[in-house]
Scaffold this motif. Structure first.
Motif, PDB file in Angstrom:
ATOM      1  N   LEU A  45       1.090  -1.313   0.035  1.00  0.00           N
ATOM      2  CA  LEU A  45       0.198   0.013  -0.068  1.00  0.00           C
ATOM      3  C   LEU A  45       0.748   1.298  -0.060  1.00  0.00           C
ATOM      4  O   LEU A  45       0.732   2.321  -0.599  1.00  0.00           O
ATOM      5  N   GLY A  46       2.047   1.178   0.527  1.00  0.00           N
ATOM      6  CA  GLY A  46       3.121   2.303   0.669  1.00  0.00           C
ATOM      7  C   GLY A  46       3.404   2.659  -0.817  1.00  0.00           C
ATOM      8  O   GLY A  46       3.429   3.812  -1.333  1.00  0.00           O
ATOM      9  N   ALA A  47       3.835   1.466  -1.400  1.00  0.00           N
ATOM     10  CA  ALA A  47       4.320   1.776  -2.877  1.00  0.00           C
ATOM     11  C   ALA A  47       2.888   2.129  -3.645  1.00  0.00           C
ATOM     12  O   ALA A  47       3.277   3.181  -4.539  1.00  0.00           O
ATOM     13  N   ALA A  48       1.816   1.630  -3.548  1.00  0.00           N
ATOM     14  CA  ALA A  48       0.656   2.154  -4.402  1.00  0.00           C
ATOM     15  C   ALA A  48       0.567   3.674  -4.114  1.00  0.00           C
ATOM     16  O   ALA A  48       0.106   4.447  -5.122  1.00  0.00           O
ATOM     17  N   ARG A  49       0.577   3.952  -2.857  1.00  0.00           N
ATOM     18  CA  ARG A  49       0.332   5.722  -2.699  1.00  0.00           C
ATOM     19  C   ARG A  49       1.386   6.299  -3.485  1.00  0.00           C
ATOM     20  O   ARG A  49       1.148   7.548  -3.688  1.00  0.00           O
ATOM     21  N   LEU A  50       2.784   5.935  -3.621  1.00  0.00           N
ATOM     22  CA  LEU A  50       3.814   6.499  -4.266  1.00  0.00           C
ATOM     23  C   LEU A  50       3.397   6.735  -5.708  1.00  0.00           C
ATOM     24  O   LEU A  50       3.465   7.755  -6.633  1.00  0.00           O
ATOM     25  N   ARG A  51       2.774   5.717  -6.157  1.00  0.00           N
ATOM     26  CA  ARG A  51       2.135   5.503  -7.790  1.00  0.00           C
ATOM     27  C   ARG A  51       1.204   6.492  -7.977  1.00  0.00           C
ATOM     28  O   ARG A  51       1.149   7.299  -8.644  1.00  0.00           O
ATOM     29  N   ASP A  52       0.225   6.516  -7.073  1.00  0.00           N
ATOM     30  CA  ASP A  52      -0.964   7.407  -7.161  1.00  0.00           C
ATOM     31  C   ASP A  52      -0.369   8.764  -7.087  1.00  0.00           C
ATOM     32  O   ASP A  52      -1.210   9.756  -7.441  1.00  0.00           O
ATOM     33  N   ALA A  53       0.524   9.184  -6.131  1.00  0.00           N
ATOM     34  CA  ALA A  53       0.964  10.647  -6.347  1.00  0.00           C
ATOM     35  C   ALA A  53       1.920  10.747  -7.406  1.00  0.00           C
ATOM     36  O   ALA A  53       2.468  12.182  -7.377  1.00  0.00           O
ATOM     37  N   GLY A  54       2.163  10.146  -8.337  1.00  0.00           N
ATOM     38  CA  GLY A  54       2.947  10.371  -9.311  1.00  0.00           C
ATOM     39  C   GLY A  54       4.461  10.281  -9.040  1.00  0.00           C
ATOM     40  O   GLY A  54       5.203  10.564  -9.708  1.00  0.00           O
ATOM     41  N   GLU A  55       4.868   9.654  -8.121  1.00  0.00           N
ATOM     42  CA  GLU A  55       6.092   9.568  -7.492  1.00  0.00           C
ATOM     43  C   GLU A  55       6.820   8.325  -8.170  1.00  0.00           C
ATOM     44  O   GLU A  55       6.010   7.287  -8.268  1.00  0.00           O
ATOM     45  N   PRO A  56       8.207   8.408  -8.242  1.00  0.00           N
ATOM     46  CA  PRO A  56       8.719   7.078  -8.402  1.00  0.00           C
ATOM     47  C   PRO A  56       8.695   6.044  -7.717  1.00  0.00           C
ATOM     48  O   PRO A  56       8.439   6.178  -6.209  1.00  0.00           O
ATOM     49  N   PHE A  57       8.217   4.867  -8.111  1.00  0.00           N
ATOM     50  CA  PHE A  57       7.858   3.672  -7.058  1.00  0.00           C
ATOM     51  C   PHE A  57       8.482   2.326  -7.548  1.00  0.00           C
ATOM     52  O   PHE A  57       8.142   1.234  -6.912  1.00  0.00           O
ATOM     53  N   SER A  58       9.587   2.245  -8.681  1.00  0.00           N
ATOM     54  CA  SER A  58      10.126   1.007  -8.857  1.00  0.00           C
ATOM     55  C   SER A  58      10.721   0.348  -7.890  1.00  0.00           C
ATOM     56  O   SER A  58      10.553  -0.871  -7.656  1.00  0.00           O
ATOM     57  N   ARG A  59      11.641   1.148  -7.006  1.00  0.00           N
ATOM     58  CA  ARG A  59      12.096   0.096  -5.769  1.00  0.00           C
ATOM     59  C   ARG A  59      11.333  -0.567  -4.806  1.00  0.00           C
ATOM     60  O   ARG A  59      11.390  -1.475  -4.580  1.00  0.00           O
ATOM     61  N   GLN A  60      10.310   0.465  -4.454  1.00  0.00           N
ATOM     62  CA  GLN A  60       9.273  -0.130  -3.757  1.00  0.00           C
ATOM     63  C   GLN A  60       8.405  -1.278  -4.152  1.00  0.00           C
ATOM     64  O   GLN A  60       7.964  -2.122  -3.567  1.00  0.00           O
ATOM     65  N   ALA A  61       8.093  -0.994  -5.516  1.00  0.00           N
ATOM     66  CA  ALA A  61       7.411  -2.029  -6.191  1.00  0.00           C
ATOM     67  C   ALA A  61       8.120  -3.364  -6.244  1.00  0.00           C
ATOM     68  O   ALA A  61       7.555  -4.699  -5.612  1.00  0.00           O
ATOM     69  N   ALA A  62       9.607  -3.533  -6.255  1.00  0.00           N
ATOM     70  CA  ALA A  62      10.291  -4.657  -6.242  1.00  0.00           C
ATOM     71  C   ALA A  62      10.234  -5.267  -4.933  1.00  0.00           C
ATOM     72  O   ALA A  62      10.193  -6.386  -4.669  1.00  0.00           O
TER      73      ALA A  62
END
Length: 389
Positions: free
Chosen positions: A308-325
């Motif tokens: 969910l933390g990674a999803a919130r980064l994505r929703d905010a338009g922030e980089p999230f590749s590291r958090q997705a991995a």
């Protein structure tokens, strides 16, 4: 964003009433239609196509996409919790929705306005089901070395080659296909949207797998498949960028599905140990087993918070590749640990097909492999931390 009650059920804290209503709808559908048939249909290898039709009609195949094309305009934070709920009922369904969403990504993110208007409504809410074709028999983790080739012929492209490990292979209505249009390496790859009934497109017999028998996984063959240039997605040679962008989001989908499987395994273990008596008291009263249940619940909560933390980064338009991995790595490893512990807590019953724990264990394993193995996730995380090796 969620807590677990004493019966193992998740109590979610969602951002809007619309989201709460949506999760309630998914929960009701899962309990009424998906979960009761899961064990039997997995045992017989039955794909629940009618269920996907109902999910499409209910708007559940379109959640993270724009409303102007029939999408649900839901943030990833909400969409992923829907996936978790579906996967807890049956992984074939949760993973299938994730794959379908992945297959729609290239068109939604890189297609022209005309392409999106022509194809997205049917893909999102018209009962169609998609597949994503990146891996090949000789290029799984090393996706940049793919060999399927697309050769320009006037205003069309001719695709030749074989894709492997394709979820919904042979039954999909459309395929998002990555093919080589230039030289070797990532810069010579282009994305195409190929209809499932295209001449020259065929599929091998589904793979015989350890689990997820209701979800067909097959090689897909392209024998001179002609695709108009207006079905090319993005610029020529942009395909690897298209693929990586889709995979970051897809990894979050796998993470959510993994927590769904882990949650189902914990709920099964809680119910069994509360009702099973040994030495005159419930098994759940023994401290060693209570500690196992506590660890399982803690790992699930941590995994849920991570995705969910990674999803919130994505929703905010922030980089999230590291958090997705990180989410994909941690959540799928968690699913495997929790499923193993659930089988152990059920004892001999956990090893039989009369209880779903053994199915959760078989299903959890594949989640450590798909959308990039967990070894690849560690490489991605390390690259973000210390640079290329």
């Amino acid at each position: 964003m969620a807590t677990i009650d004493r019966a193992g059920r998740v109590r979610r804290h969602l951002p809007t009433q619309e989201a709460r209503d949506l999760l309630a709808l998914v929960g009701e559908l899962s309990e009424r239609e998906i979960r009761p048939a899961a064990a039997q249909e997995e045992a017989t290898g039955t794909f629940p196509r009618a269920t996907f039709g109902r999910l499409s009609a209910a708007g559940l195949l379109s959640l993270p996409y724009p409303g102007e094309y029939g999408g649900g305009e839901q943030p990833y934070e909400v969409y992923l919790q829907v996936l978790e709920e579906l996967a807890a009922a049956r992984l074939t369904v949760g993973l299938g929705v994730s794959v379908h969403t992945l297959a729609c990504h290239a068109l939604a993110a890189y297609g022209t306005k005309e392409q999106r208007a022509a194809h997205l409504p049917g893909m999102l809410g018209g009962g169609l089901l998609g597949a994503y074709c990146l891996s090949e028999p000789s290029s799984g983790s090393d996706a940049a070395s793919l060999r399927t080739r697309a050769v320009r012929d006037g205003g069309t492209w001719v695709l030749t080659g074989t894709k492997a490990w394709i979820t919904h292979g042979g039954i999909a209505d459309f395929y998002t296909v990555l093919a080589r249009t230039g030289g070797e390496g990532p810069r010579g790859i282009t994305a195409f949207l190929v209809p499932g009934d295209a001449a020259g497109l065929g599929a091998a017999a589904p793979e015989r797998k350890m689990g997820m028998n209701g979800s067909p996984t097959a090689q897909v063959h392209f024998d001179g498949v002609v695709v108009p240039d207006d079905r090319r997605l993005g610029e020529e040679g942009q395909g690897f960028t298209v693929a990586l962008a889709a995979l970051d989001s897809g990894r979050l989908g796998i993470a959510a599905c993994a927590i769904g499987v882990a949650q189902a395994a914990l709920s099964e273990a809680l119910a069994f140990t509360a009702g099973r008596e040994q030495f005159g008291r419930p098994v759940a009263d023994f401290q060693g087993l209570r500690f196992m249940l506590a660890d399982m619940a803690t790992q699930i909560e941590a995994g849920r918070a991570l995705y969910l933390g990674a999803a919130r980064l994505r929703d905010a338009g922030e980089p999230f590749s590291r958090q997705a991995a990180m989410a994909k790595l941690f959540c799928t490893d968690t699913a495997m640990r929790v499923a193993v512990d659930a089988v152990q807590l059920l004892g001999g019953y956990g090893y039989t097909a009369d209880f779903p724990a053994e199915r959760y264990l078989r299903e959890a394993k594949v989640l450590q492999i798909v959308e990039g193995t967990n070894e690849i996730q560690r490489s991605v995380i390390a690259r973000h931390l210390v640079g290329p090796s």
